[in-house]
Design a protein around this motif. Structure first.
Motif, PDB file in Angstrom:
ATOM      1  N   ARG A 156      33.898 -47.186   6.553  1.00 55.20           N
ATOM      2  CA  ARG A 156      34.708 -48.343   6.943  1.00 55.20           C
ATOM      3  C   ARG A 156      33.754 -49.476   7.323  1.00 55.20           C
ATOM      4  NH1 ARG A 156      38.559 -47.835  12.106  1.00 55.20           N
ATOM      5  NH2 ARG A 156      36.551 -48.004  13.198  1.00 55.20           N
ATOM      6  N   GLN A 157      34.117 -50.680   6.930  1.00 53.79           N
ATOM      7  CA  GLN A 157      33.348 -51.855   7.307  1.00 53.79           C
ATOM      8  C   GLN A 157      34.307 -52.858   7.923  1.00 53.79           C
ATOM      9  OE1 GLN A 157      31.456 -54.112   4.139  1.00 53.79           O
ATOM     10  NE2 GLN A 157      29.796 -54.727   5.504  1.00 53.79           N
ATOM     11  N   GLN A 158      34.256 -52.981   9.219  1.00 50.11           N
ATOM     12  CA  GLN A 158      35.102 -53.946   9.906  1.00 50.11           C
ATOM     13  C   GLN A 158      34.550 -55.345   9.693  1.00 50.11           C
ATOM     14  OE1 GLN A 158      35.022 -51.601  13.656  1.00 50.11           O
ATOM     15  NE2 GLN A 158      37.247 -51.596  13.474  1.00 50.11           N
ATOM     16  N   PRO A 159      35.403 -56.359   9.848  1.00 45.71           N
ATOM     17  CA  PRO A 159      34.990 -57.736   9.540  1.00 45.71           C
ATOM     18  C   PRO A 159      33.680 -58.122  10.207  1.00 45.71           C
ATOM     19  CG  PRO A 159      37.344 -57.653   9.958  1.00 45.71           C
ATOM     20  CD  PRO A 159      36.818 -56.280  10.268  1.00 45.71           C
TER      21      PRO A 159
ATOM     22  N   GLN B  74      30.883 -56.711  10.167  1.00 47.90           N
ATOM     23  CA  GLN B  74      30.092 -55.604  10.700  1.00 47.90           C
ATOM     24  C   GLN B  74      29.401 -54.821   9.587  1.00 47.90           C
ATOM     25  OE1 GLN B  74      29.896 -55.127  14.128  1.00 47.90           O
ATOM     26  NE2 GLN B  74      31.042 -57.059  14.125  1.00 47.90           N
TER      27      GLN B  74
ATOM     28  N   GLU C 251      44.166 -53.328  13.887  1.00 46.05           N
ATOM     29  CA  GLU C 251      42.781 -52.906  14.088  1.00 46.05           C
ATOM     30  C   GLU C 251      42.218 -52.121  12.905  1.00 46.05           C
ATOM     31  OE1 GLU C 251      44.631 -54.253  17.410  1.00 46.05           O
ATOM     32  OE2 GLU C 251      45.258 -52.395  16.432  1.00 46.05           O
ATOM     33  N   ASP C 252      43.082 -51.665  12.033  1.00 48.44           N
ATOM     34  CA  ASP C 252      42.640 -50.954  10.836  1.00 48.44           C
ATOM     35  C   ASP C 252      42.254 -51.901   9.706  1.00 48.44           C
ATOM     36  OD1 ASP C 252      45.234 -48.573  11.527  1.00 48.44           O
ATOM     37  OD2 ASP C 252      43.078 -48.354  11.901  1.00 48.44           O
ATOM     38  N   SER C 253      42.436 -53.185   9.903  1.00 44.93           N
ATOM     39  CA  SER C 253      42.048 -54.158   8.886  1.00 44.93           C
ATOM     40  C   SER C 253      40.539 -54.100   8.684  1.00 44.93           C
ATOM     41  CB  SER C 253      42.473 -55.567   9.311  1.00 44.93           C
ATOM     42  OG  SER C 253      43.880 -55.661   9.400  1.00 44.93           O
ATOM     43  N   SER C 254      40.125 -53.695   7.506  1.00 45.02           N
ATOM     44  CA  SER C 254      38.712 -53.461   7.215  1.00 45.02           C
ATOM     45  C   SER C 254      38.547 -53.355   5.710  1.00 45.02           C
ATOM     46  CB  SER C 254      38.225 -52.137   7.829  1.00 45.02           C
ATOM     47  OG  SER C 254      38.262 -52.143   9.217  1.00 45.02           O
TER      48      SER C 254
ATOM     49  N   TYR D 270      37.340 -50.551   3.127  1.00 45.49           N
ATOM     50  CA  TYR D 270      37.109 -49.110   3.052  1.00 45.49           C
ATOM     51  C   TYR D 270      36.349 -48.816   1.760  1.00 45.49           C
ATOM     52  CZ  TYR D 270      40.237 -48.748   6.986  1.00 45.49           C
ATOM     53  OH  TYR D 270      40.796 -48.884   8.236  1.00 45.49           O
TER      54      TYR D 270
ATOM     55  N   ARG E 134      39.895 -53.786   0.328  1.00 43.20           N
ATOM     56  CA  ARG E 134      40.051 -54.702   1.465  1.00 43.20           C
ATOM     57  C   ARG E 134      41.476 -54.589   1.980  1.00 43.20           C
ATOM     58  NH1 ARG E 134      37.288 -59.271   3.304  1.00 43.20           N
ATOM     59  NH2 ARG E 134      35.902 -59.197   1.497  1.00 43.20           N
TER      60      ARG E 134
ATOM     61  N   THR F 145      44.337 -55.452   4.825  1.00 39.44           N
ATOM     62  CA  THR F 145      44.801 -56.333   5.894  1.00 39.44           C
ATOM     63  C   THR F 145      46.117 -55.788   6.412  1.00 39.44           C
ATOM     64  OG1 THR F 145      43.769 -58.253   4.856  1.00 39.44           O
ATOM     65  CG2 THR F 145      45.432 -58.677   6.540  1.00 39.44           C
TER      66      THR F 145
END
Lengths: 113, 112
Positions: free
Chosen positions: A36-39, A41, A86-89, A91, A109, A111
């Motif tokens: 997972r890559q959060q915004p 990060q 919060e799962d917006s990332s 993958y 991606r 959202t």
């Protein structure tokens, strides 16, 4: 080198719903992983997808939230369940070949609204 | 959790200049891999350097590894605008069975 594809490339989902992401590798790989890559990060490993058995999850990630399947050596799915914003990332799935190089798919991606 | 740190966090250079970024890590590794990511897309594998290697080249890329200092560097020579991207190092640790731990990344901007 392995070529990895993912579907969907992006999606916008409502809170409380689930999304399943598919990952297909064009050749057999020894190991497959989900990140997972959060915004803004870096990447964080979610789990190792094991063929024919339960995935191995990293600290902070649980099967109920991120169920993973890997029915064969070239395919895996990740489901993001009961989504919240919060799962917006992004993958990403990856595959590791015998030379230890690890290749990544283009990412999904997500959202959550 | 992330294995280590990269510096600088951001780098702005002009076309034709060289770009150098560094990666530090904490535990013993099998190998270290460098990746490029354009605008939040997937990661492109650039180069893998094994723990018993000290330097490796691929085209305009040069990677060094110093296991005594637990650090690696990536040099991009004669940079181009198309090199604008985020660059990540990732370590394959000896006790992690292929799981990669990523650094925070260096954002490189190359202006024409």
């Amino acid at each position: 080198s392995a070529v990895i594809s993912q579907k969907p490339s992006r999606d916008i989902c409502q809170r409380g719903t689930s999304l399943t992401i598919q990952c297909q590798v064009d050749s057999q790989v020894t190991m497959m992983f989900w990140y997972r890559q959060q915004p803004g990060q870096s990447l964080t490993l979610i789990a190792t997808a094991n063929q024919g058995s339960e995935a191995t999850y990293e600290s902070g990630f649980v099967i109920d939230k991120f169920p993973i399947s890997r029915p064969n050596l070239t395919f895996s799915t990740l489901t993001v369940s009961n989504m919240s914003p919060e799962d917006s990332s992004i993958y990403l799935c990856s595959g590791r070949d015998g030379a230890y190089e690890q290749y990544f798919g283009p990412g999904t991606r997500l959202t959550v609204t | 959790s992330q294995q280590g740190e990269e510096d600088p966090q951001a780098l702005s250079i002009q076309e034709g200049e060289n770009a150098t970024m560094n990666c530090s890590y904490k535990t013993s590794i099998n190998n270290l891999q460098w990746y490029r990511q354009n605008s939040g897309r997937g990661l492109v594998h650039l180069i893998l350097i094994r723990s018993n290697e000290r330097e490796k080249h691929s085209g305009r890329l040069r990677v060094t590894l110093d296991t005594s200092k637990k650090s690696s560097s990536l040099l991009i020579t004669a940079s181009r605008a198309a090199d604008t991207a985020s660059y990540f190092c990732a370590t394959d640790n000896q006790d992690s069975w292929g799981k990669l731990q990523f650094g925070a990344g260096t954002q490189v901007v190359v202006t024409p």
